[in-house]
Design a protein around this motif. Structure first.
Motif, PDB file in Angstrom:
ATOM      1  N   LYS A  28      -8.116   3.069 -11.712  1.00  0.00           N
ATOM      2  CA  LYS A  28      -7.998   1.939 -12.624  1.00  0.00           C
ATOM      3  C   LYS A  28      -8.926   0.774 -12.242  1.00  0.00           C
ATOM      4  O   LYS A  28      -9.635   0.241 -13.087  1.00  0.00           O
ATOM      5  CB  LYS A  28      -6.547   1.446 -12.623  1.00  0.00           C
ATOM      6  CG  LYS A  28      -6.231   0.395 -13.646  1.00  0.00           C
ATOM      7  CD  LYS A  28      -4.751   0.091 -13.614  1.00  0.00           C
ATOM      8  CE  LYS A  28      -4.354  -0.886 -14.688  1.00  0.00           C
ATOM      9  NZ  LYS A  28      -2.915  -1.173 -14.665  1.00  0.00           N
ATOM     10  N   GLU A  29      -8.918   0.391 -10.976  1.00  0.00           N
ATOM     11  CA  GLU A  29      -9.649  -0.797 -10.545  1.00  0.00           C
ATOM     12  C   GLU A  29     -10.940  -0.486  -9.791  1.00  0.00           C
ATOM     13  O   GLU A  29     -11.653  -1.388  -9.375  1.00  0.00           O
ATOM     14  CB  GLU A  29      -8.742  -1.659  -9.674  1.00  0.00           C
ATOM     15  CG  GLU A  29      -7.511  -2.130 -10.433  1.00  0.00           C
ATOM     16  CD  GLU A  29      -6.511  -2.842  -9.542  1.00  0.00           C
ATOM     17  OE1 GLU A  29      -6.894  -3.316  -8.453  1.00  0.00           O
ATOM     18  OE2 GLU A  29      -5.341  -2.923  -9.938  1.00  0.00           O
ATOM     19  N   LYS A  30     -11.217   0.804  -9.571  1.00  0.00           N
ATOM     20  CA  LYS A  30     -12.427   1.255  -8.874  1.00  0.00           C
ATOM     21  C   LYS A  30     -12.485   0.814  -7.417  1.00  0.00           C
ATOM     22  O   LYS A  30     -13.523   0.884  -6.775  1.00  0.00           O
ATOM     23  CB  LYS A  30     -13.708   0.771  -9.585  1.00  0.00           C
ATOM     24  CG  LYS A  30     -13.752   1.060 -11.069  1.00  0.00           C
ATOM     25  CD  LYS A  30     -13.837   2.526 -11.348  1.00  0.00           C
ATOM     26  CE  LYS A  30     -13.985   2.764 -12.838  1.00  0.00           C
ATOM     27  NZ  LYS A  30     -13.178   3.838 -13.324  1.00  0.00           N
ATOM     28  N   ARG A  31     -11.353   0.353  -6.863  1.00  0.00           N
ATOM     29  CA  ARG A  31     -11.321  -0.136  -5.496  1.00  0.00           C
ATOM     30  C   ARG A  31      -9.881  -0.229  -5.007  1.00  0.00           C
ATOM     31  O   ARG A  31      -8.985  -0.559  -5.771  1.00  0.00           O
ATOM     32  CB  ARG A  31     -11.972  -1.510  -5.470  1.00  0.00           C
ATOM     33  CG  ARG A  31     -11.985  -2.207  -4.171  1.00  0.00           C
ATOM     34  CD  ARG A  31     -12.603  -3.607  -4.367  1.00  0.00           C
ATOM     35  NE  ARG A  31     -12.323  -4.422  -3.208  1.00  0.00           N
ATOM     36  CZ  ARG A  31     -13.214  -4.706  -2.278  1.00  0.00           C
ATOM     37  NH1 ARG A  31     -14.439  -4.263  -2.396  1.00  0.00           N
ATOM     38  NH2 ARG A  31     -12.894  -5.442  -1.249  1.00  0.00           N
ATOM     39  N   PHE A  32      -9.671   0.066  -3.729  1.00  0.00           N
ATOM     40  CA  PHE A  32      -8.358  -0.098  -3.108  1.00  0.00           C
ATOM     41  C   PHE A  32      -8.581  -0.520  -1.666  1.00  0.00           C
ATOM     42  O   PHE A  32      -9.264   0.170  -0.914  1.00  0.00           O
ATOM     43  CB  PHE A  32      -7.547   1.204  -3.153  1.00  0.00           C
ATOM     44  CG  PHE A  32      -6.186   1.063  -2.540  1.00  0.00           C
ATOM     45  CD1 PHE A  32      -5.147   0.509  -3.263  1.00  0.00           C
ATOM     46  CD2 PHE A  32      -5.949   1.467  -1.241  1.00  0.00           C
ATOM     47  CE1 PHE A  32      -3.890   0.355  -2.700  1.00  0.00           C
ATOM     48  CE2 PHE A  32      -4.692   1.328  -0.670  1.00  0.00           C
ATOM     49  CZ  PHE A  32      -3.663   0.775  -1.401  1.00  0.00           C
ATOM     50  N   GLN A  33      -8.031  -1.673  -1.289  1.00  0.00           N
ATOM     51  CA  GLN A  33      -8.271  -2.208   0.040  1.00  0.00           C
ATOM     52  C   GLN A  33      -6.974  -2.301   0.824  1.00  0.00           C
ATOM     53  O   GLN A  33      -5.954  -2.776   0.315  1.00  0.00           O
ATOM     54  CB  GLN A  33      -8.906  -3.589  -0.052  1.00  0.00           C
ATOM     55  CG  GLN A  33      -9.249  -4.182   1.290  1.00  0.00           C
ATOM     56  CD  GLN A  33      -9.968  -5.508   1.161  1.00  0.00           C
ATOM     57  OE1 GLN A  33     -10.126  -6.032   0.067  1.00  0.00           O
ATOM     58  NE2 GLN A  33     -10.409  -6.053   2.276  1.00  0.00           N
ATOM     59  N   VAL A  34      -7.011  -1.836   2.081  1.00  0.00           N
ATOM     60  CA  VAL A  34      -5.894  -1.970   3.008  1.00  0.00           C
ATOM     61  C   VAL A  34      -6.400  -2.831   4.161  1.00  0.00           C
ATOM     62  O   VAL A  34      -7.281  -2.391   4.912  1.00  0.00           O
ATOM     63  CB  VAL A  34      -5.426  -0.597   3.550  1.00  0.00           C
ATOM     64  CG1 VAL A  34      -4.262  -0.771   4.504  1.00  0.00           C
ATOM     65  CG2 VAL A  34      -5.056   0.337   2.417  1.00  0.00           C
ATOM     66  N   PRO A  35      -5.879  -4.055   4.294  1.00  0.00           N
ATOM     67  CA  PRO A  35      -6.354  -4.927   5.366  1.00  0.00           C
ATOM     68  C   PRO A  35      -6.225  -4.259   6.741  1.00  0.00           C
ATOM     69  O   PRO A  35      -5.253  -3.578   7.020  1.00  0.00           O
ATOM     70  CB  PRO A  35      -5.436  -6.149   5.269  1.00  0.00           C
ATOM     71  CG  PRO A  35      -4.981  -6.156   3.846  1.00  0.00           C
ATOM     72  CD  PRO A  35      -4.868  -4.700   3.466  1.00  0.00           C
ATOM     73  N   SER A  36      -7.199  -4.459   7.567  1.00  0.00           N
ATOM     74  CA  SER A  36      -7.334  -3.906   8.921  1.00  0.00           C
ATOM     75  C   SER A  36      -7.344  -2.379   8.965  1.00  0.00           C
ATOM     76  O   SER A  36      -7.179  -1.782  10.011  1.00  0.00           O
ATOM     77  CB  SER A  36      -6.281  -4.479   9.883  1.00  0.00           C
ATOM     78  OG  SER A  36      -4.981  -4.099   9.539  1.00  0.00           O
ATOM     79  N   PHE A  37      -7.540  -1.729   7.806  1.00  0.00           N
ATOM     80  CA  PHE A  37      -7.727  -0.277   7.766  1.00  0.00           C
ATOM     81  C   PHE A  37      -9.065   0.058   7.122  1.00  0.00           C
ATOM     82  O   PHE A  37      -9.903   0.709   7.720  1.00  0.00           O
ATOM     83  CB  PHE A  37      -6.585   0.417   7.031  1.00  0.00           C
ATOM     84  CG  PHE A  37      -6.705   1.917   7.042  1.00  0.00           C
ATOM     85  CD1 PHE A  37      -6.505   2.639   8.200  1.00  0.00           C
ATOM     86  CD2 PHE A  37      -7.045   2.602   5.890  1.00  0.00           C
ATOM     87  CE1 PHE A  37      -6.640   4.019   8.223  1.00  0.00           C
ATOM     88  CE2 PHE A  37      -7.178   3.975   5.893  1.00  0.00           C
ATOM     89  CZ  PHE A  37      -6.972   4.692   7.072  1.00  0.00           C
ATOM     90  N   PRO A  42     -14.541   1.808   6.632  1.00  0.00           N
ATOM     91  CA  PRO A  42     -13.500   1.350   7.554  1.00  0.00           C
ATOM     92  C   PRO A  42     -13.623  -0.138   7.860  1.00  0.00           C
ATOM     93  O   PRO A  42     -14.726  -0.693   7.878  1.00  0.00           O
ATOM     94  CB  PRO A  42     -13.735   2.190   8.807  1.00  0.00           C
ATOM     95  CG  PRO A  42     -15.142   2.625   8.728  1.00  0.00           C
ATOM     96  CD  PRO A  42     -15.498   2.705   7.264  1.00  0.00           C
ATOM     97  N   ALA A  43     -12.482  -0.757   8.125  1.00  0.00           N
ATOM     98  CA  ALA A  43     -12.464  -2.156   8.519  1.00  0.00           C
ATOM     99  C   ALA A  43     -13.039  -2.294   9.928  1.00  0.00           C
ATOM    100  O   ALA A  43     -12.990  -1.352  10.713  1.00  0.00           O
ATOM    101  CB  ALA A  43     -11.030  -2.676   8.487  1.00  0.00           C
ATOM    102  N   PRO A  44     -13.593  -3.447  10.249  1.00  0.00           N
ATOM    103  CA  PRO A  44     -14.177  -3.634  11.580  1.00  0.00           C
ATOM    104  C   PRO A  44     -13.218  -3.327  12.730  1.00  0.00           C
ATOM    105  O   PRO A  44     -13.609  -2.748  13.733  1.00  0.00           O
ATOM    106  CB  PRO A  44     -14.592  -5.109  11.587  1.00  0.00           C
ATOM    107  CG  PRO A  44     -14.799  -5.455  10.149  1.00  0.00           C
ATOM    108  CD  PRO A  44     -13.798  -4.627   9.400  1.00  0.00           C
ATOM    109  N   ASN A  45     -11.945  -3.698  12.596  1.00  0.00           N
ATOM    110  CA  ASN A  45     -10.961  -3.440  13.645  1.00  0.00           C
ATOM    111  C   ASN A  45     -10.767  -1.946  13.856  1.00  0.00           C
ATOM    112  O   ASN A  45     -10.640  -1.487  14.985  1.00  0.00           O
ATOM    113  CB  ASN A  45      -9.616  -4.076  13.305  1.00  0.00           C
ATOM    114  CG  ASN A  45      -9.662  -5.575  13.318  1.00  0.00           C
ATOM    115  OD1 ASN A  45     -10.587  -6.174  13.886  1.00  0.00           O
ATOM    116  ND2 ASN A  45      -8.696  -6.205  12.701  1.00  0.00           N
TER     117      ASN A  45
END
Length: 89
Positions: free
Chosen positions: A38-47, A81-84
């Protein structure tokens, strides 16, 4: 890690049955897939971030015959991937 190992880890961490953990894992992945569509993006903080990426049409080679073939444009899901997470590898 396989899905069954993930379900077992979730069940143990949340102190719930494997069936409930399986339902939770299935629901989570269905919602992630739906959000990406739907949104062409999915973000999981620190993942990390899942995004839809476009591949251009290009020429390839048929390995059996050696002839040049056309490969049409397509879309795929990419993960950054997130930097962490990257640091911990």
């Amino acid at each position: 890690m396989t899905k069954s190992e993930l379900v077992e880890a979730v069940a143990k961490a949340a102190a719930i049955s494997k069936q409930a953990a399986n339902n939770a894992v299935d629901a989570a992945f269905e919602n992630i897939a739906s959000a990406i569509r739907k949104e062409k993006r999915f973000q999981v903080p620190s993942f990390g971030t899942f995004t839809v990426r476009s591949r251009k049409a290009h020429k390839g080679r048929d390995l059996k015959t050696g002839s040049v073939i056309s490969i049409k444009a397509s879309k795929t899901v990419g993960f950054k991937p997130a930097p962490n997470l990257k640091k911990g590898l």
